[in-house]
Structures are given as structure tokens and as C-alpha cells.
Design an enzyme around this catalytic site. Structure first.
Site, PDB file in Angstrom:
ATOM      1  N   PHE A 251       7.074  -5.135  -4.719  1.00 49.34           N
ATOM      2  CA  PHE A 251       6.536  -3.772  -4.804  1.00 49.34           C
ATOM      3  C   PHE A 251       5.089  -3.736  -5.275  1.00 49.34           C
ATOM      4  O   PHE A 251       4.658  -2.823  -5.962  1.00 49.34           O
ATOM      5  CB  PHE A 251       7.446  -2.871  -5.665  1.00 49.34           C
ATOM      6  CG  PHE A 251       8.466  -2.170  -4.809  1.00 49.34           C
ATOM      7  CD1 PHE A 251       9.431  -2.903  -4.148  1.00 49.34           C
ATOM      8  CD2 PHE A 251       8.427  -0.788  -4.615  1.00 49.34           C
ATOM      9  CE1 PHE A 251      10.344  -2.286  -3.308  1.00 49.34           C
ATOM     10  CE2 PHE A 251       9.328  -0.158  -3.774  1.00 49.34           C
ATOM     11  CZ  PHE A 251      10.290  -0.925  -3.132  1.00 49.34           C
ATOM     12  N   GLY A 255      -1.475  -0.623   0.184  1.00 47.94           N
ATOM     13  CA  GLY A 255      -1.623  -0.103   1.545  1.00 47.94           C
ATOM     14  C   GLY A 255      -1.626   1.414   1.536  1.00 47.94           C
ATOM     15  O   GLY A 255      -2.164   2.033   0.611  1.00 47.94           O
ATOM     16  N   CYS A 262      13.197   9.450  -0.306  1.00 45.13           N
ATOM     17  CA  CYS A 262      13.574   9.305  -1.725  1.00 45.13           C
ATOM     18  C   CYS A 262      12.395   9.337  -2.681  1.00 45.13           C
ATOM     19  O   CYS A 262      12.251  10.282  -3.454  1.00 45.13           O
ATOM     20  CB  CYS A 262      14.367   8.023  -1.921  1.00 45.13           C
ATOM     21  SG  CYS A 262      15.962   8.094  -1.125  1.00 45.13           S
TER      22      CYS A 262
HETATM   23  C1  UDX Z   1      14.044   3.676  -2.310  1.00 45.25           C
HETATM   24  C2  UDX Z   1      14.525   2.747  -3.434  1.00 45.25           C
HETATM   25  O1  UDX Z   1      13.960   1.438  -3.246  1.00 45.25           O
HETATM   26  C3  UDX Z   1      16.051   2.667  -3.440  1.00 45.25           C
HETATM   27  O2  UDX Z   1      16.495   1.865  -4.532  1.00 45.25           O
HETATM   28  C4  UDX Z   1      16.600   4.084  -3.567  1.00 45.25           C
HETATM   29  O3  UDX Z   1      18.018   4.058  -3.523  1.00 45.25           O
HETATM   30  C5  UDX Z   1      16.065   4.977  -2.455  1.00 45.25           C
HETATM   31  O4  UDX Z   1      14.633   4.954  -2.472  1.00 45.25           O
HETATM   32  P1  UDX Z   1      13.777   3.435   0.344  1.00 45.25           P
HETATM   33  O5  UDX Z   1      13.337   4.857   0.371  1.00 45.25           O
HETATM   34  O6  UDX Z   1      14.745   2.940   1.356  1.00 45.25           O
HETATM   35  O7  UDX Z   1      14.432   3.078  -1.076  1.00 45.25           O
HETATM   36  O8  UDX Z   1      12.445   2.563   0.486  1.00 45.25           O
HETATM   37  P2  UDX Z   1      11.663   1.450  -0.326  1.00 45.25           P
HETATM   38  O9  UDX Z   1      11.986   0.115   0.213  1.00 45.25           O
HETATM   39  O10 UDX Z   1      11.813   1.643  -1.784  1.00 45.25           O
HETATM   40  O11 UDX Z   1      10.171   1.801   0.109  1.00 45.25           O
HETATM   41  C6  UDX Z   1       9.624   3.085  -0.186  1.00 45.25           C
HETATM   42  C7  UDX Z   1       8.222   3.220   0.338  1.00 45.25           C
HETATM   43  O12 UDX Z   1       7.322   2.438  -0.425  1.00 45.25           O
HETATM   44  C8  UDX Z   1       8.004   2.810   1.792  1.00 45.25           C
HETATM   45  O13 UDX Z   1       7.201   3.784   2.426  1.00 45.25           O
HETATM   46  C9  UDX Z   1       7.294   1.483   1.689  1.00 45.25           C
HETATM   47  O14 UDX Z   1       6.472   1.237   2.798  1.00 45.25           O
HETATM   48  C10 UDX Z   1       6.483   1.693   0.427  1.00 45.25           C
HETATM   49  N1  UDX Z   1       6.114   0.442  -0.280  1.00 45.25           N
HETATM   50  C11 UDX Z   1       7.095  -0.367  -0.780  1.00 45.25           C
HETATM   51  C12 UDX Z   1       4.781   0.107  -0.457  1.00 45.25           C
HETATM   52  O15 UDX Z   1       3.875   0.836  -0.021  1.00 45.25           O
HETATM   53  N2  UDX Z   1       4.468  -1.040  -1.136  1.00 45.25           N
HETATM   54  C13 UDX Z   1       5.408  -1.869  -1.644  1.00 45.25           C
HETATM   55  O16 UDX Z   1       5.034  -2.890  -2.267  1.00 45.25           O
HETATM   56  C14 UDX Z   1       6.761  -1.527  -1.467  1.00 45.25           C
END
Ligand code: UDX
Length: 438
Positions: A251, A255, A262
Site C-alpha cells: 500500500f 499514483g 469502500c
Molecule cells: C478495500 C480494503 O482493502 C478491504 O480490506 C475492504 O474490505 C474493502 O476496501 P478494495 O476496495 O477491494 O478493498 O480495494 P484495495 O485493494 O484496498 O484498493 C483500494 C484503492 O487503492 C484502489 O483504487 C487501488 O488502486 C488504490 N491503491 C492501493 C493505491 O493507489 N496504492 C496502493 O498502494 C494500494
């Protein structure tokens, strides 16, 4: 005898939970108010894209352990009822809309058997579970309610449901915990950490976890801004700080930021709820997290403007990616589509490619052009934006596609492409948080 389970609400969360629980040997009945969803699921069709889910659904329907209905009275046989309905952001504010959760409780209450358990899995503002439990006891004094937040990620929903990294159960009575231990016996055997909590803590765990994740992403995006101002490289910075196990490297992908159904709505609902509780100062920082996140979208538009001499009118822009993240067809609050729409609104001709999300994207942004084919998306474009990091985009041969575009400029909004490879193929390559190095 194995417990019988019902799952109320068959979206991402509910459909996955129902199929996974059936695969663990339970008899499961899924309920949804939308007859079309019930019909599709009953035929083994998942109404959204989620890897591995359709295969699992088909196998469980065949086993006859899994059925779907839109009649709530059909759930009366179940011992445990999971509430998995959505809690979207309200139209005119930041709070969560509890209409679906409340109506799920109202409709199931009188069908719960004596000693039966209602288990909330939806993400709700702290305090909701206690209110719902009080209401349930009013309508059905022999029932009980627990809260068991779900942490599944889209794209990994099956894996996360079958092998969660922890199970959190908010309960009032030992008997509720005992039932939940029976439901999750397989995970307990595999030593999945089990956290018993009270109802408010269980609700808070979910929003605290999502706030932390959002904070991590916005932190690295803030560092990207500083790198841009100072000539640093955020990808190297993220790698270097990530080696510290207290920080961790996940995480920290800088970007265009987070979107989806969520993270954005959960941090906003948390702020709204904290304000009601008189604790708004404690989560004031989330406002900044939200602002940094939205700013990333503007920063990439600035990069596009710079490379197109600040004039977007009539320019041909190709966009790779529409989903809010790879391995999903979900476009809710997708940064990729928001950016595409803004660039289009500024006068450019934008064509968007995505391997799975085009049909959902088209419904939300009918004004954008969409293509199922990478080459025709890139054809004659004056700039290419990489906005959702699907693997197929990393497999593109920059030499080959250079022949197709009008001007070879790549803007990597996810810091996921191999900069050296693209540069050596003759592309101008830009990314957030990295100097051009030219
Ligand atoms: C999230 C939580 O991770 C999960 O535990 C919860 O139950 C629901 O919300 P999700 O919405 O499926 O899950 O997506 P996630 O993988 O967390 O990514 C969220 C957003 O963050 C995406 O748009 C992704 O592109 C962005 N992201 C993620 C980043 O910009 N950088 C990162 O390093 C990680």
C-alpha cells in the site's frame, strides 16, 4: 448437524460469502430483493467480475448446498443470518446510507428461530449494531445479533473469504460467539487469529482498518508531491522506507490514488459519524487524506496539459484502464474514469480501454469513447495514460505500439510500467512522483 446459513444481500460481499460458506459444507440460502440478481445467481452467473467466483458458485449450486431466493420467508429455516447489504454514501452528504441495513433487519427479524443469530457484515457507522440489536430484541426477544466485519478485497474476494487474515466478532453473549466459532471452525483449525470484541469495537475495526490503508496511500502520494517539487523519485523512496518492517512495503504504490466502493466512502462516513459523536478532531486528518487523494487526479491532468502545450481541445488521448483497480470490473469512484471524464470535458477526444470494466464504465460515462482493443485505443493518439495497472498493460511491447500512436508520450498514473523499457523504445515517459530525468 451442520448449521444452516442465510445471506441477505448478494452483491460482492454477499454472493462471495454465500458461495464460500457453501463450499465449507454449510447449507446456504442467499436472499436479494432484486429478482434479476437472484435469477442470474441461480443460473450460476455472477453479475460482476470477480476471479474464481463463478466456478465456485457453479460447483456449489451443483452440490445443492447453495440456493437463492427473493422471498424472505424462505430464510426461516436458517440458524444464522448474515447481513451483507451495501451502505453507500448518502446523496447529499458524507454519511453512510443505512436504509438497506435497516430494512434487512426489519424484514428478517420475525423469521429468526428462537436461539437464532443475525450477524452484520456490512460496514456501518459505530453505534449501528447496538441500535439494530435493540430493535431485533423488540421484534423477536429470542434472537440475538452479532457484528462480524468483512475485510475482503475485490479481485481477491474468494481467497480473502476462505482464508481471512483475522476474524473479528463483536458479541454481547457467549452463545453468539459459540455459534460463530461453529461457522468459522475451518478457519479456527487453520489458526486464523480470532478477536472477540464488543459491538462498537467490531464496527470500528473495519473503518479504522480502511482509514489506515487510505492514510498509507495518501502518505505516499504526499511524498510523491514532495518528490516532484524536489527532484526525488517516489518509487525508490517507497522501496527504501518499506524495508522497515514497522512500515512495510504494501500500500505504498504512489499514483492516482484510491477509489472504489469502500475506501473513499468509508473515510467520509467515519468523519461524519465522529462529528455526531463529538470526536471530529480525532479524525480531522482524514479530510487531508481525502484531499491528497483527489489532488493526485488533478496532478496527472496537469502532466497531460504540460505535454500537450496546455491545450486539450481536439487532442486524441488514449487511456488504459477504467476499473478502480485491476482484476475488477468495478468503476465506483474510479480515479481512472474521473480523470478521463475531466480530460474529455476540457475538449479532448478520449478513448478508454479496459479488459473487464467497459460495460460498467459506459453506463456511468456514456460521453466517453470505449474500445475493447488496445491497438485501436492507441491508434493516432497524442498521449497515452496508464491509469489501472492490469497485467496486460505491462505486457505491451512499447516498440510495437510506438508505430500506432501519433506522438509517443506515456504517462504512467500507477507507477507500474518499466520506465527504462519505454524510454529505450523511444517514448517520452512521465509518472507521478518521479522527475522526467530528461
Ligand atoms: C478495500 C480494503 O482493502 C478491504 O480490506 C475492504 O474490505 C474493502 O476496501 P478494495 O476496495 O477491494 O478493498 O480495494 P484495495 O485493494 O484496498 O484498493 C483500494 C484503492 O487503492 C484502489 O483504487 C487501488 O488502486 C488504490 N491503491 C492501493 C493505491 O493507489 N496504492 C496502493 O498502494 C494500494
Amino acid at each position: 448437524m451442520a448449521l444452516k446459513l442465510s445471506v441477505i444481500g448478494t452483491g460482492y460481499l454477499g454472493a462471495t460469502h454465500a458461495a464460500c460458506m457453501a463450499s465449507l459444507g454449510f447449507n446456504v440460502i442467499g436472499f436479494d430483493t432484486e429478482p434479476e440478481k437472484v435469477a442470474l445467481l441461480s443460473q450460476g452467473k455472477v453479475p460482476f467480475y470477480e476471479p474464481d467466483l463463478e466456478e465456485l458458485l457453479i460447483a456449489q449450486l451443483k452440490s445443492k448446498r447453495l440456493t437463492f431466493t427473493n422471498k424472505v420467508e424462505d430464510l426461516a429455516d436458517a440458524d444464522v443470518h448474515f447481513i451483507c447489504v451495501g451502505t453507500p454514501q448518502i446523496k447529499n452528504g458524507n454519511a453512510a446510507d443505512l436504509i438497506y441495513v435497516n430494512s434487512a433487519l426489519e424484514s428478517i427479524a420475525k423469521h429468526v428461530k428462537p436461539g437464532g443469530l443475525v450477524v452484520g457484515k456490512s460496514t456501518v457507522p459505530v453505534g449501528t449494531a447496538t441500535k439494530l440489536r435493540n430493535r431485533l430484541l423488540e421484534l423477536n426477544p429470542k434472537a440475538d445479533l452479532a457484528w462480524n466485519p468483512e475485510f475482503l478485497r475485490e479481485g481477491f474476494a474468494v481467497e480473502d473469504t476462505l482464508r481471512p487474515n483475522r476474524l473479528v466478532v463483536g458479541v454481547v453473549n457467549d452463545s453468539a460467539e459459540k455459534i460463530l466459532k461453529e461457522v468459522y471452525a475451518t478457519n479456527l483449525k487453520e489458526n486464523t487469529p480470532w478477536v472477540r470484541a464488543d459491538l462498537p469495537t467490531a464496527e470500528l475495526v473495519k473503518v479504522a482498518a480502511n482509514s489506515f490503508l487510505a492514510t498509507k496511500i495518501s502518505f505516499i502520494n504526499a511524498m510523491a508531491e514532495v518528490c516532484e517539487a524536489s527532484g526525488g523519485d517516489v518509487t525508490v523512496l517507497a522501496k527504501a522506507i518499506g524495508y522497515d518492517p514497522r512500515i512495510g512495503n504494501r500500500f505504498l504504490q504512489a499514483g492516482i490514488g484510491f477509489g472504489g466502493g469502500c475506501l473513499p466512502k468509508d473515510i467520509r462516513a467515519f468523519m461524519a459519524r465522529a462529528e455526531e459523536l463529538g470526536a471530529s478532531q480525532a479524525v480531522e486528518f482524514l479530510k487531508e487524506i481525502d484531499a491528497i487523494n483527489l489532488r493526485a487526479r488533478q496532478r496527472i491532468i496537469e502532466l497531460v496539459r504540460k505535454d500537450l502545450s496546455d491545450d486539450l481541445v481536439g487532442k486524441k488521448v488514449a487511456v488504459l484502464g477504467a476499473a478502480f483497480k485491476p482484476d475488477s470490473d468495478d468503476v465506483r469512484d474510479s480515479p481512472a474514469l474521473d480523470i478521463s471524464a475531466q480530460i474529455q470535458a476540457a475538449g479532448a477526444h478520449v478513448t478508454v480501454h479496459d479488459p473487464k470494466a467497459i460495460s460498467n464504465a459506459q453506463k456511468r460515462f456514456p460521453g466517453l469513447n470505449f474500445s475493447q482493443d488496445i491497438n485501436s485505443t492507441l491508434m493516432d493518439s497524442e498521449i497515452v495514460l496508464h491509469l489501472t495497472e492490469w497485467k496486460i498493460y505491462r505486457d505491451i511491447d512499447p516498440k510495437q505500439v510506438k508505430k500506432v500512436v501519433k506522438t509517443a508520450i506515456m504517462i504512467d498514473g500507477r507507477n507500474a510500467l518499466d520506465r527504462d523499457l519505454w524510454r529505450s523504445a523511444g517514448w517520452k515517459f512521465r509518472a507521478l512522483g518521479r522527475t522526467t530525468g530528461e
